[in-house]
Design an enzyme around this catalytic site. Structure first.
Site, mmCIF file in Angstrom:
data_model
loop_
_atom_site.group_PDB
_atom_site.id
_atom_site.type_symbol
_atom_site.label_atom_id
_atom_site.label_comp_id
_atom_site.label_asym_id
_atom_site.label_seq_id
_atom_site.Cartn_x
_atom_site.Cartn_y
_atom_site.Cartn_z
ATOM 1 N N HIS A 1 -3.407 -5.669 0.993
ATOM 2 C CA HIS A 1 -2.691 -5.958 2.242
ATOM 3 C C HIS A 1 -2.668 -7.449 2.572
ATOM 4 C CE1 HIS A 1 -2.344 -1.771 3.922
ATOM 5 N NE2 HIS A 1 -3.286 -1.564 3.010
ATOM 6 N N CYS B 1 0.837 -1.193 0.000
ATOM 7 C CA CYS B 1 0.000 0.000 0.000
ATOM 8 C C CYS B 1 0.879 1.252 0.000
ATOM 9 C CB CYS B 1 -0.974 -0.036 1.180
ATOM 10 S SG CYS B 1 -2.336 1.156 1.047
ATOM 11 N N GLU C 1 -0.797 -8.770 4.803
ATOM 12 C CA GLU C 1 -0.554 -8.929 6.249
ATOM 13 C C GLU C 1 -1.846 -8.954 7.050
ATOM 14 O OE1 GLU C 1 -0.726 -4.415 5.926
ATOM 15 O OE2 GLU C 1 -0.459 -6.176 4.650
#
Length: 234
Positions: free
Chosen positions: A197, A88, A199
Site C-alpha cells: 500500500h 491490494c 497510499e
C-alpha cells in the site's frame, strides 16, 4: 488544469479515503467513483483501492470485475488510454478482469500479514513509477491475507523478459510470491497492480515513510507528458 484521478469505492472497500488523500497530497483532484456508476466521469486516471470488495466472496475481486464501473474502465485501460493503479484488492480486481496476468492467492503462511515492507523498484518506465529510479528501495505498508502472486512459468518469464515486474519484495517475499513479485504492469505500462500500500506511506506523520507518494506524483508527470521515466525527483 488540475488532473482528476478517480478513486472507486466498492462495497467493502477500506482504503478509498486513504487513496483519495494520497491523490490530493500529490497535487491532483480526487474524484469519487461508485462501483455502480455507469461511467468514469471523464477522469484522467483511476485508482482501485484496497479492501474486501463485495466481501471477497467467491474469490478476491471476482465479483468486482462485473461491477458497472468496470464496463468503461476495462476497455479504456486495455487500449492504453486510461492509467489505472490497483492496490491490494485493486490488484486482485485487475487480475480477475484480465487486465493483468496471474492471480493473488493465500499467503504461504496462511496468516494475514500487517507490517512495514521494503520494496525494490524494478521498473521506472510505467505511468505510476516514473518518479522513481530502477533499483531504488522504498518502504511502504503490506497488509493482506491473499497477497501471494502466482502465474504460470511462461507468464513469469514473459513479465521478466519485457520488464513488466514493477516492484519486488526486498529480501524474501513475506507471502511467498513467485520470484518475489510485489507488483506488475501491463504491456502499455498504463496499468499497474501491486499488493503493498503506497497510499499509507505519503506522510511521515501517518506512515513509515513518504516513499509511496512517488506513485501518485508519477501519474501527474505522466499526464503532463513532460517528465522522463526514471526521474528520481519527488
Amino acid at each position: 488544469m488540475t488532473a482528476r484521478v478517480g478513486v472507486v469505492t466498492f462495497p467493502g472497500s477500506l482504503d478509498d479515503k486513504d487513496a483519495a488523500r494520497a491523490v490530493r497530497i500529490a497535487g491532483a483532484q480526487p474524484v469519487p467513483l461508485w462501483h455502480d456508476d455507469a461511467d468514469l466521469k471523464g477522469v484522467d486516471a483511476v485508482v482501485l483501492p484496497g479492501g474486501f470488495s463485495y466481501g471477497d466472496y467467491l474469490r478476491c475481486g471476482a465479483i468486482a470485475r462485473f461491477a458497472p464501473i468496470m464496463t468503461e474502465l476495462v476497455p479504456a485501460a486495455r487500449s492504453g488510454a486510461l492509467p489505472v493503479l490497483g492496490i491490494c484488492n485493486g490488484f486482485q480486481i485487475l487480475c480477475e478482469s484480465h487486465l493483468l496476468p496471474g492471480a493473488l492467492t493465500r499467503n504461504e503462511s496462511l496468516h494475514f500479514i500487517n507490517r512495514e515492507q521494503r520494496l525494490r523498484v524494478e521498473s521506472a518506465d510505467t505511468a505510476w513509477t516514473n518518479r522513481y529510479t530502477a533499483g531504488e528501495e522504498i518502504v511502504v505498508v503490506l497488509k493482506s491475507g491473499e497477497g501471494r502472486y502466482t502465474a504460470a512459468a511462461d507468464t513469469l518469464d514473459e513479465l521478466e523478459r519485457t520488464g513488466r515486474v514493477v516492484v519486488r519484495y526486498a529480501g524474501a517475499a513475506p507471502n511467498g510470491s513467485e520470484r518475489g513479485i510485489a507488483g506488475i504492469a501491463n504491456e502499455h505500462g498504463n496499468v499497474v497492480g501491486l499488493m503493498p500500500h503506497p497510499e499509507h506511506a505519503v506522510e511521515a506523520l501517518t506512515g513509515p515513510s513518504e516513499d509511496g507518494l512517488g506513485f501518485f506524483t508519477s501519474i501527474l508527470a505522466h499526464l503532463a507528458d513532460g517528465v522522463p521515466a526514471g526521474s528520481s525527483a519527488r
